[in-house]
Design a protein around this motif. Sequence first.
Motif, PDB file in Angstrom:
ATOM      1  N   TYR A   1       0.832  -1.196   0.000  1.00 52.32           N
ATOM      2  CA  TYR A   1       0.000   0.000   0.000  1.00 52.32           C
ATOM      3  C   TYR A   1       0.865   1.243   0.000  1.00 52.32           C
ATOM      4  CZ  TYR A   1      -3.214  -3.482   1.882  1.00 52.32           C
ATOM      5  OH  TYR A   1      -3.961  -4.615   2.073  1.00 52.32           O
TER       6      TYR A   1
ATOM      7  N   TYR B   1       0.176   5.294   1.234  1.00 53.46           N
ATOM      8  CA  TYR B   1      -0.661   6.299   1.869  1.00 53.46           C
ATOM      9  C   TYR B   1       0.109   7.615   1.876  1.00 53.46           C
ATOM     10  CZ  TYR B   1      -3.937   2.868   3.785  1.00 53.46           C
ATOM     11  OH  TYR B   1      -4.895   1.896   3.926  1.00 53.46           O
TER      12      TYR B   1
ATOM     13  N   GLN C   1       0.184  11.633   3.934  1.00 53.30           N
ATOM     14  CA  GLN C   1      -0.313  12.449   5.042  1.00 53.30           C
ATOM     15  C   GLN C   1       0.220  13.855   4.845  1.00 53.30           C
ATOM     16  OE1 GLN C   1       1.196  11.480   8.976  1.00 53.30           O
ATOM     17  NE2 GLN C   1      -0.754  12.030   9.919  1.00 53.30           N
TER      18      GLN C   1
ATOM     19  N   GLU D   1      -4.188   9.488   4.161  1.00 47.68           N
ATOM     20  CA  GLU D   1      -5.062   9.223   3.021  1.00 47.68           C
ATOM     21  C   GLU D   1      -4.582   8.016   2.223  1.00 47.68           C
ATOM     22  OE1 GLU D   1      -6.556  13.441   1.432  1.00 47.68           O
ATOM     23  OE2 GLU D   1      -4.367  13.245   1.433  1.00 47.68           O
ATOM     24  N   PHE D   2      -5.494   7.138   1.919  1.00 44.08           N
ATOM     25  CA  PHE D   2      -5.194   5.967   1.099  1.00 44.08           C
ATOM     26  C   PHE D   2      -4.935   6.402  -0.342  1.00 44.08           C
ATOM     27  CE2 PHE D   2      -5.492   1.707  -0.504  1.00 44.08           C
ATOM     28  CZ  PHE D   2      -6.257   1.763  -1.656  1.00 44.08           C
TER      29      PHE D   2
ATOM     30  N   ARG E   1      -8.758  -1.941   1.436  1.00 48.05           N
ATOM     31  CA  ARG E   1      -8.222  -0.658   1.822  1.00 48.05           C
ATOM     32  C   ARG E   1      -8.548  -0.403   3.283  1.00 48.05           C
ATOM     33  NH1 ARG E   1     -10.789   4.540  -1.095  1.00 48.05           N
ATOM     34  NH2 ARG E   1     -10.724   3.260  -2.943  1.00 48.05           N
TER      35      ARG E   1
END
Lengths: 115, 109
Positions: free
Chosen positions: A33, A35, A37, A44-45, B96
């Motif tokens: 993943y 993300y 910030q 935030e994804f 997610r």
Amino acid sequence: EPEVTQTPSHQVTQMGQEVILRCVPISNHLYFYWYRQILGQKVEFLVSFYNNEISEKSEIFDDQFSVERPDGSNFTLKIRSTKLEDSAMYFCASTSSGTTNSPLHFGNGTRLTVT
Amino acid sequence: SQQGEEDPQALSIQEGENATMNCSYKTSINNLQWYRQNSGRGLVHLILIRSNEREKHSGRLRVTLDTSKKSSSLLITASRAADTASYFCATGWNNRLAFGKGNQVVVIP
């Protein structure tokens, strides 16, 4: 204990330049993943990646963004033409069996500053 | 979209006191997770509670989940100066994890 490592810790770039942020996830993890910030704001994804393809992406992850797992260990995020508003901390994370069952392991982030 | 939303609190407490923070979310979830972030560092997982669980403990942490109210709470008991950090809840759905804004907790020695 295995860790997610990210490089560089801080990247300064000029608007319009391409940047590549690098991550080495935990070795036996399968889900990856990114993300971000923005200072003082939410985490935030951006995107999730499994089996060599994107499994989900957010509305932030537009055509300027791409991810790649070029070999068995690295996971990269590329921003093709950076904008001022891309300035943020970018976190890579990995997990063994997806967010349904297991926690994410985060790296310490790359602080991207776009000038 | 899935989003955990903490009560936007900044808590300042004395060492030894308990700290409670709350989180609400909007849609269905598989699980809810709490993370801690020390200044300038990555997020560290604290505890995961599944949607069919109501309460979970881990050391000095206690998490509750009320799916009917779409809310969760994190209690840190007998706080220590080292607990000073931002605490985020996050909701998991599909592949997610959606994070809330975070609560800043300051524990005064």
